[in-house]
Design an enzyme around this catalytic site. Structure first.
Site: not given
Ligand code: PLP
Length: 394
Positions: A59, A184, A209
């Site tokens: 962790r 993000d 993604k």
């Molecule tokens: C999918 C996504 C998230 C969250 O990610 P997870 O891996 O599903 O927890 C956050 N921001 C964006 C822009 C996303 O497309």
């Protein structure tokens, strides 16, 4: 090898991917161990004291995960990365570290659904307030700033509106107010957009993604530009516990090596499809950063190295026609998520963004007819023919 000054295509192949020092294995081994032994009591004490940087407990840090953290941090030009169990674990580490009782955060209104909902329903319980604005207009961001604003948190291009936010302008504004800027960067990946070069302080990724790219892992990453901010984030991240599993890290280390190749192909496909859809008589409107019809085309050209591979559009006949379309395509899979090798199609108002009210969706320009296609690496002509056939059924 230090890839810091190399180009991005070289970095995605080599950053953090050092042969294993113990065995010489070229593919980084999966160090599937929860704990690490100390050779004696003094070494154990030194590790806990931080004077010996060897491993203690997974962790707190793991060699496989560390390679991936170095990789993504190098791609973004940061000082360190923190592997997270999911993208949302990464987002929460940022919120939890940067926001205390009485603090305020300004966010892009059309942000990832759960990134917004968690502020509205959970952080609000602890006296943390959030304002959601259309950050594609800097006036809105300026007007939302308060003396207690500690964080500006943006998504650009935003999901699923594909509106863009000026990263440099937000960084300048945040810093004038003594706040930090978090971005993000999931939609672009560091191949197409590097927010630290434009003044951002923290970057989060859902590596689920584009970075992993194979629709087989959920994972996240936080990257910081400054060592002091990194140290604060790391302390909270380890204690919150949303850290990464080494097997998960290994899969992402494999996926990231083709990130530039996949992005180039998916983006070229998206550009062709966007042009095709823009001229299609059954398409009411289309939003794609690579089209000159995008109201912020110039900003995209300035701050991104490419428009990405996500297209939003509405078909004539609204929600019903949209449902017919997504029900009749064969190649794009009807599924949420994006950034995989295969194309995915979805309807945000009834799926990814169903968690926010219709009024909030409308305010954020997420119309009921909006269909989002995350373009993959197929041959774009097959995707075009498939969409053409489905559009004909409307
Ligand atoms: C999918 C996504 C998230 C969250 O990610 P997870 O891996 O599903 O927890 C956050 N921001 C964006 C822009 C996303 O497309």
């Amino acid at each position: 090898m230090d890839t810091k000054n190399m180009r991005i295509d070289t970095k995605v192949v080599h950053a953090g991917q050092h042969p294993d020092p113990a065995t010489g294995a070229v593919s980084i081994p999966i160090y599937q161990s929860s704990t690490f032994c100390f050779k004696d009591a003094a070494e154990g004490a030194a590790r806990f004291a931080g004077t010996d940087d060897g491993y203690i407990y997974t962790r707190l840090g793991n060699p496989t995960t560390a390679h991936l953290e170095e990789c993504i941090s190098t791609l973004e030009g940061g000082c360190g990365g923190l592997g997270a169990a999911t993208g949302m674990a990464a987002v929460n580490t940022v919120y939890y570290t940067m926001l205390s009782q009485g603090d305020h955060v300004v966010c892009t209104e059309a942000m990832y659904g759960p990134s917004r909902t968690v502020l509205e329903t959970e952080y609000s319980r602890f006296g943390i307030s959030a304002t959601f604005v259309d950050s594609s207009d800097m006036e809105n961001v300026k007007n939302a700033m308060r003396p207690e604003t500690k964080l500006v948190y943006i998504e650009t291009p935003a999901n699923p509106t594909l509106k863009m936010t000026d990263v440099q302008a937000c960084a300048d504004l945040a810093h004038e107010h003594g706040a930090l800027l978090a971005v993000d960067n999931t939609f672009s990946s560091p191949v197409l957009q590097r927010p630290f070069e434009m003044g951002a302080d923290i970057i989060v990724h859902s590596m689920t993604k584009f970075i992993n790219g194979h629709t087989d892992v959920v994972a996240g990453m936080v990257v910081a530009k400054d060592p002091e901010v990194f140290a604060r984030l790391r302390k909270v991240h380890r204690n919150l516990g949303g850290t990464m599993d080494p097997h998960q890290a290994w899969l992402v280390l494999r996926g990231v090596r083709t990130l530039a190749l996949r992005m180039e192909k998916a983006q070229a496909n998206a550009m062709e499809l966007a042009r095709y859809l823009e001229d299609h008589p059954k398409v009411e409107w289309i939003r794609y950063p690579g089209l000159e019809s995008h109201p912020q085309y110039a900003l995209g050209q300035k701050q991104m190295d490419g428009p990405g591979a996500v297209i939003s559009f509405g078909v004539k006949g609204g929600l019903e026609a949209g449902s017919t379309l997504i029900g009749n395509v064969e190649i794009p899979t009807l599924a949420v998520s994006l950034g995989g090798i295969e194309s995915l199609i979805e309807h945000p108002a009834s799926m990814t963004h169903a968690g926010i009210s219709q009024a909030e969706r409308e305010a954020a320009d997420i119309s009921d007819d909006l269909v989002r296609i995350a373009v993959g690496c197929e041959d774009w002509r097959d995707l075009r023919d498939d969409l053409a056939k489905a559009l004909d059924t409307i």
